[in-house]
Scaffold this active site. Structure first.
Site, PDB file in Angstrom:
ATOM      1  N   PHE A 193      -2.401   0.949   9.947  1.00  0.00           N
ATOM      2  CA  PHE A 193      -1.275   1.800   9.577  1.00  0.00           C
ATOM      3  C   PHE A 193      -1.304   3.025  10.486  1.00  0.00           C
ATOM      4  CE2 PHE A 193       0.926   4.820   6.726  1.00  0.00           C
ATOM      5  CZ  PHE A 193       2.012   4.059   6.370  1.00  0.00           C
ATOM      6  N   TYR A 231      -1.816   4.603  -5.315  1.00  0.00           N
ATOM      7  CA  TYR A 231      -0.400   4.513  -5.722  1.00  0.00           C
ATOM      8  C   TYR A 231       0.261   3.203  -5.331  1.00  0.00           C
ATOM      9  CZ  TYR A 231       0.230   6.352  -0.957  1.00  0.00           C
ATOM     10  OH  TYR A 231       0.160   6.564   0.386  1.00  0.00           O
ATOM     11  N   LYS A 232      -0.470   2.335  -4.619  1.00  0.00           N
ATOM     12  CA  LYS A 232       0.105   1.034  -4.262  1.00  0.00           C
ATOM     13  C   LYS A 232      -0.211   0.045  -5.383  1.00  0.00           C
ATOM     14  CE  LYS A 232       0.288   2.254   0.572  1.00  0.00           C
ATOM     15  NZ  LYS A 232      -0.501   2.443   1.795  1.00  0.00           N
ATOM     16  N   ASP A 249     -10.248   0.386   5.463  1.00  0.00           N
ATOM     17  CA  ASP A 249      -9.177   0.970   4.678  1.00  0.00           C
ATOM     18  C   ASP A 249      -8.660  -0.130   3.751  1.00  0.00           C
ATOM     19  OD1 ASP A 249      -6.774   1.963   3.671  1.00  0.00           O
ATOM     20  OD2 ASP A 249      -6.478   3.247   5.429  1.00  0.00           O
ATOM     21  N   ARG A 281       9.846  -6.943   3.960  1.00  0.00           N
ATOM     22  CA  ARG A 281       8.523  -7.052   3.360  1.00  0.00           C
ATOM     23  C   ARG A 281       8.641  -7.163   1.846  1.00  0.00           C
ATOM     24  NH1 ARG A 281       4.042  -2.335   3.945  1.00  0.00           N
ATOM     25  NH2 ARG A 281       5.603  -1.249   2.722  1.00  0.00           N
TER      26      ARG A 281
HETATM   27  C1  LIG Z   1      -0.200   3.624   2.574  1.00  0.00           C
HETATM   28  C2  LIG Z   1      -1.236   3.861   3.610  1.00  0.00           C
HETATM   29  C3  LIG Z   1      -1.630   5.161   3.959  1.00  0.00           C
HETATM   30  C4  LIG Z   1      -0.968   6.351   3.362  1.00  0.00           C
HETATM   31  O1  LIG Z   1      -1.681   7.538   3.558  1.00  0.00           O
HETATM   32  P1  LIG Z   1      -1.322   8.837   2.713  1.00  0.00           P
HETATM   33  O2  LIG Z   1      -2.136   9.901   3.291  1.00  0.00           O
HETATM   34  O3  LIG Z   1      -1.677   8.528   1.271  1.00  0.00           O
HETATM   35  O4  LIG Z   1       0.141   9.079   2.841  1.00  0.00           O
HETATM   36  C5  LIG Z   1      -2.649   5.297   4.892  1.00  0.00           C
HETATM   37  N1  LIG Z   1      -3.245   4.223   5.449  1.00  0.00           N
HETATM   38  C6  LIG Z   1      -2.884   2.963   5.133  1.00  0.00           C
HETATM   39  C7  LIG Z   1      -3.582   1.804   5.776  1.00  0.00           C
HETATM   40  C8  LIG Z   1      -1.846   2.749   4.231  1.00  0.00           C
HETATM   41  O5  LIG Z   1      -1.459   1.507   3.933  1.00  0.00           O
END
Ligand SMILES: *Cc1c(COP(=O)(O)O)cnc(C)c1O
Length: 392
Positions: free
Chosen positions: A108, A204-205, A179, A351
């Protein structure tokens, strides 16, 4: 499996729990209680009386079994971007003689951005090497300080083999940081068995703790008392309320805390974690595979214009399915207008997340029906569906 424990708006099929989980019904009363009985009535004394201060560790202990970790190895706080930075900085400190951070193009962007930003603050010249997901293994060598990967690719849903990559990295003496943003609550994760040094993830996911809910960070038990948290905030101090001039890290996972935790959001997280009581992640995984396969089969049969982007083999896929279409954005907007919420990722990815806690076979069949109609009748081909909003 637990649909009655969630608030899903009438007429909505929610295939986006991989991005923001829906609201567990019990979160309303739980947050309300924290607002009125705790903040309202106890004011600042709630840090002790309502136990706010220890919540980050208590919630960490509740997340631990969901990711194959033991109590005392996980703590929550901050956003995931911050936790990535913290774990990466600690990892680099552990390999001062190496200068490569290895990641992949399926990561990400924020994880890569945080790495770029961190490198700029360091005197040493680091190289952030970003290779294709299938090439990671070939790039492991004794120059690599840290292998930093997201287990499930947010765009394609491709799943890395955590066990195999972790042990290959360790053969080269590389520190491993996973991650779990798209893994925690989506599939069984066995951190302790796979043995990486660090892991981070979102609540939150798939864990459904609400927008802005804090992230979590895991540190391998043998490292908890030796890692150097680059973000040395007072809440990670061994005794925050001694107000010492010098930082001394706590002799526990608490050292990975930074500042004041988000109390209201922790209340929502606590309610969200209640939903997981008695849920087996292998059942979740089996159902997620069943629903995803059904979706792929039906979509390919009925919407020939869509091309599968996710791996076809379910063993190599997380809990989401992605297709591509040149008009992907408009199709997703039309789908949302017709009650099916999925999302779009640039440049052309549609998605869909499959979250068996609240999605069932009927939802999948209805979603495909609506998708088919939108594509065959070209219902997406209207100006209103082509206007890009800020958040896709
Ligand atoms: C959703 C997601 C994030 C989001 O990071 P925030 O700091 O919570 O906004 C980061 N890394 C990955 C791999 C994600 O899927």
């Amino acid at each position: 499996m637990k649909k009655d424990l969630f608030h899903i708006p009438n007429g909505i099929i929610y295939l986006d729990g991989n991005s923001l989980g829906p609201m567990p019904t019990a979160a309303v009363a739980r947050v309300q209680q924290t607002l009125t009985a705790e903040w309202g009535e106890m004011l600042i004394t709630a840090w002790n009386k309502a136990g706010w201060f220890h919540q980050p560790g208590i919630l960490g202990d509740r997340i631990a079994p969901l990711i194959g970790a033991q109590a005392g190895t996980v703590v929550i706080g901050d956003t995931l971007s911050i936790k990535v930075y913290q774990a990466l900085a600690a990892s680099l400190k552990m390999r001062p003689d190496r200068n490569v951070i290895l990641s992949d193009t399926g990561n990400f962007p924020t994880d890569l951005y945080m790495a770029e930003g961190l490198i700029k603050t360091l005197d040493k010249q680091y190289e952030l090497k970003v290779v294709s997901p299938t090439d990671v293994e070939a790039h492991l060598n004794e120059q690599v300080a840290v292998m930093m990967l997201t287990q499930v690719d947010y765009r394609t849903g491709r799943l890395h083999d955590m066990q195999s990559l972790t042990s290959k990295a360790h053969v080269n003496g590389t520190v491993v940081l996973w991650d779990l943003a798209h893994s925690a609550g989506a599939l069984p994760v066995e951190l302790e068995r796979c043995n990486p040094e660090f892991a981070v993830g979102c609540t939150y996911k798939y864990l459904n703790a609400g927008p802005g809910a804090p992230a979590f960070i895991y540190t391998r038990p043998d490292l908890i008392e030796v890692v150097e948290p680059a973000l040395s905030g007072w809440m990670g101090h061994e005794n925050p309320f001694s107000f010492d001039m010098d930082y001394v890290p706590a002799a526990s996972i608490e050292r990975m805390r930074v500042g004041t935790p988000p109390v209201l959001q922790m209340a929502a997280l606590d309610a969200a974690l209640d939903v997981w009581e008695g849920v087996s992640l292998s059942d979740v995984r089996a159902n997620s595979i069943r629903l995803s396969e059904l979706f792929i089969t039906e979509v390919e049969k009925r919407c020939a214009d869509l091309t599968l982007l996710s791996p076809r083999d379910s063993a190599q896929r997380g809990s989401q399915v992605s297709f591509t279409h040149p008009n992907g954005y408009a199709i997703i907007q039309a789908l949302i207008a017709y009650g099916v919420i999925g999302d779009f990722r640039a440049p052309d990815v549609l998605r869909f997340g499959f979250t068996p806690l609240y999605i069932d076979t009927d939802d999948v069949m209805q979603a495909v029906e609506i998708l088919e109609k939108i594509i065959t009748d070209k219902l997406w081909d209207q100006e209103q569906y082509k206007l890009r909003a800020t958040v896709t």
